[in-house]
Write a protein that holds these residues in place. Structure first.
Motif, PDB file in Angstrom:
ATOM      1  N   SER A  39      -1.605  -2.951  -4.015  1.00 26.20           N
ATOM      2  CA  SER A  39      -1.201  -3.992  -4.951  1.00 26.20           C
ATOM      3  C   SER A  39      -1.177  -5.311  -4.200  1.00 26.20           C
TER       4      SER A  39
ATOM      5  N   ASN B 283       0.836  -1.195   0.000  1.00 27.71           N
ATOM      6  CA  ASN B 283       0.000   0.000   0.000  1.00 27.71           C
ATOM      7  C   ASN B 283       0.870   1.244   0.000  1.00 27.71           C
TER       8      ASN B 283
ATOM      9  N   GLY C 257      -6.412   1.638  -7.127  1.00 30.14           N
ATOM     10  CA  GLY C 257      -5.944   2.976  -6.782  1.00 30.14           C
ATOM     11  C   GLY C 257      -7.081   3.954  -6.661  1.00 30.14           C
TER      12      GLY C 257
ATOM     13  N   ARG D  75      -2.781   3.560  -3.315  1.00 32.73           N
ATOM     14  CA  ARG D  75      -2.692   2.421  -4.226  1.00 32.73           C
ATOM     15  C   ARG D  75      -2.482   1.158  -3.398  1.00 32.73           C
TER      16      ARG D  75
ATOM     17  N   LYS E  91       0.483   5.641  -8.887  1.00 32.08           N
ATOM     18  CA  LYS E  91      -0.348   5.631 -10.090  1.00 32.08           C
ATOM     19  C   LYS E  91      -0.626   4.185 -10.523  1.00 32.08           C
ATOM     20  N   VAL E  92      -1.898   3.892 -10.763  1.00 28.62           N
ATOM     21  CA  VAL E  92      -2.289   2.567 -11.258  1.00 28.62           C
ATOM     22  C   VAL E  92      -2.430   2.658 -12.773  1.00 28.62           C
TER      23      VAL E  92
ATOM     24  N   ASP F 284      -4.400  -4.585  -8.693  1.00 27.79           N
ATOM     25  CA  ASP F 284      -4.004  -3.245  -8.261  1.00 27.79           C
ATOM     26  C   ASP F 284      -5.291  -2.469  -8.048  1.00 27.79           C
TER      27      ASP F 284
ATOM     28  N   THR G 233      -7.437   8.068  -6.917  1.00 28.52           N
ATOM     29  CA  THR G 233      -6.732   9.311  -7.181  1.00 28.52           C
ATOM     30  C   THR G 233      -7.738  10.345  -7.668  1.00 28.52           C
TER      31      THR G 233
ATOM     32  N   SER H  22      -4.373  10.302  -2.206  1.00 23.48           N
ATOM     33  CA  SER H  22      -4.127   9.241  -3.190  1.00 23.48           C
ATOM     34  C   SER H  22      -3.713   7.949  -2.492  1.00 23.48           C
TER      35      SER H  22
END
Lengths: 313, 180
Positions: free
Chosen positions: A151, A141, A164, A149, A292-293, A162, A166, A147
């Motif tokens: 995974s 994480n 995310g 993300r 960023k995903v 994944d 944002t 923001s």
């Protein structure tokens, strides 16, 4: 020999408690408390039920986790707690934490499963529970500002998904990429997901770990509020990566946060069998990149599942 | 099934002795609310061990209650409630019969300032009127320890109640108290 003082003491104590009567149903109430306590212990140990806790374990700033309402732990080291509290106030001042990226790795016991759903993450339900598609061995994480993300990987390192959150053109957007069936979905995260309402983190561990967004929120506010109200207490020290970390325990001793004694930032979080290790990174371009995903070529877009999150951003 | 029988047995016991136990709990904890919590905590523990209790559970409940109180059970919360109770000019919660008692000259107000174990000994000896040996059994300590805690507690109460002892300033009991 009965002195005048002893006699007066007796009289005063009688007077003080005159009219005190026990209300009926005390035994039933005690029994209900015991049942709830037993249920919580079962939740903490049963792997199938750990799913909801896991979502709590993987939380970082801005992520909500649920944990059964436990009665506050006894503050065994009041002075130490007060001292830590004052240090937390200073060390976790908004300026210190709000400009750091939280990176963490949570490790789950075998049989654990997680699925990205609108509003966050959830344990698969019903027939999907046994679906190996969502078996997760560990979860990474990253969190910075609003923001996030996540995974997820199997224990053997295979990429599961994944997810995310944002802000795109001023709108919070959730995107999930499912690697095992090569699909992805996205949604406007400002729409309600059907997630049940949560009590704020100001509440005294009634709903578990809740880290709110915003300056000075997240872990600093959570640790401060829980130490202040006595739900969490300083219970000792433990070595983490060569650092003599301060151990802070939560309701029923089922939640443990190990904090760096110098920065008072969390180094490790343990909820039952789940362990999450933290790193706090400066917001360099390289460190921000993982937030960023991206959707790999050839993945097909699908509609988001309808099930709301049991926990998540 | 077994649980419901235990609850029923305990309920009928409390119908007879609940008031008395609660009065002791109120004195040990310092307020009506904290006393109820203390008794409740003791009952929860007793229910968990109900299968092991033979005969009258009163001794077991009392012992549990005293141990919880003497070990600083929920020290912080109890202490906060005591503050509310004792703060000059602030009355206790509405509807609390204790709030209606004028505590200005009461030794109970001073009793709350004693260290927890001394307070427990004083309640055992002078409210419950247990002998030194019975008090020692309830608190799990020696008769000598009860004697010395009672003597120290009474001496302190005498000092506090003397004119010129100054305003009553309640302070939290230490977490590192000596045993009675």
């Amino acid at each position: 020999m009965s002195t005048e003082l002893e006699q007066r003491l007796r009289t005063d104590m009688e007077r003080f408690t005159r009219g005190v009567t026990a209300s009926p149903g005390l035994a039933k109430k005690a029994h209900r408390h015991n049942q709830r306590r037993r249920a919580k212990m079962r939740v903490a140990t049963a792997a199938g039920s750990v799913t909801v806790l896991a979502a709590g374990a993987v939380t970082a700033a801005g992520v909500t986790g649920q944990f059964g309402g436990a009665s506050p732990v006894r503050p065994t080291q009041t002075r130490a707690t007060a001292y830590v509290l004052s240090r937390v106030e200073r060390a976790l001042a908004p300026a210190n934490i709000d400009n750091l990226i939280s990176y963490s790795r949570a490790v789950y016991p075998p049989g654990f499963a997680l699925e990205p759903v609108p509003g966050g993450l959830a344990g698969p339900s019903g027939s999907r529970r046994a679906d190996s598609l969502w078996a997760v061995g560990y979860l990474l994480n990253w969190a910075y500002g609003s923001s996030q993300r996540f995974s997820a990987y199997t224990a053997s390192g295979q990429h599961v998904f994944d997810m995310g959150i944002t802000t795109v053109n001023g709108t919070p957007t959730q995107t999930a990429v499912i690697y095992l069936n090569r699909t992805w979905w996205t949604r406007d995260d400002s729409k309600p997901s059907g997630q049940p309402g949560e009590s704020g983190q100001g509440s005294c561990a009634q709903r578990g770990i809740r880290l709110d967004d915003g300056a000075g929120q997240g872990w600093p506010a959570f640790i401060r509020s829980q130490l202040s109200c006595g739900a969490y207490a300083v219970t000792g020290h433990q070595a983490v990566d060569g650092v003599d970390a301060l151990k802070i325990s939560g309701p029923g001793g089922q939640i443990t946060v190990l904090v760096n004694p110098r920065t008072y930032l969390p180094m490790r979080l343990a909820i039952g069998p789940i362990q999450q290790d933290f790193q706090w990174l400066p917001p360099t371009v390289a460190n921000l990149a993982p937030l960023k995903v991206s959707v790999p070529a050839g993945f097909g877009q699908v509609t988001p599942p309808s099930r709301p999150a049991t926990a998540g951003p | 099934m077994e649980d419901s029988r235990a609850v029923a047995d305990l309920e009928s016991f409390l119908a007879e002795r609940g008031d008395y136990l609660l009065r002791s709990a109120v004195l040990l904890a310092g307020s009506r609310e904290a006393g109820e919590d203390l008794l409740q905590a003791a009952l929860e523990r007793v229910l968990r061990r109900w299968w092991a209790i033979e005969g009258n559970p009163e001794g077991y409940i009392r012992r549990t209650m005293y141990h919880l109180a003497a070990d600083g059970w929920r020290q912080k919360r109890t202490w906060q409630r005591q503050l509310t109770l004792l703060r000059p000019g602030v009355s206790a919660a509405a509807g609390d019969p204790i709030a209606e008692v004028d505590l200005r000259d009461s030794l109970v107000r001073l009793l709350i300032q004693l260290p927890r174990r001394q307070r427990a000994v004083i309640v055992a000896r002078y409210f419950e009127q247990l002998t030194e040996a019975e008090s020692a059994a309830v608190l799990g300590c020696s008769v000598g320890a009860v004697k010395s805690a009672a003597a120290r507690g009474l001496r302190r109460l005498r000092e506090l109640s003397e004119p010129g002892a100054g305003p009553v300033a309640a302070k939290p009991t230490s977490t590192r108290e000596r045993t009675p």
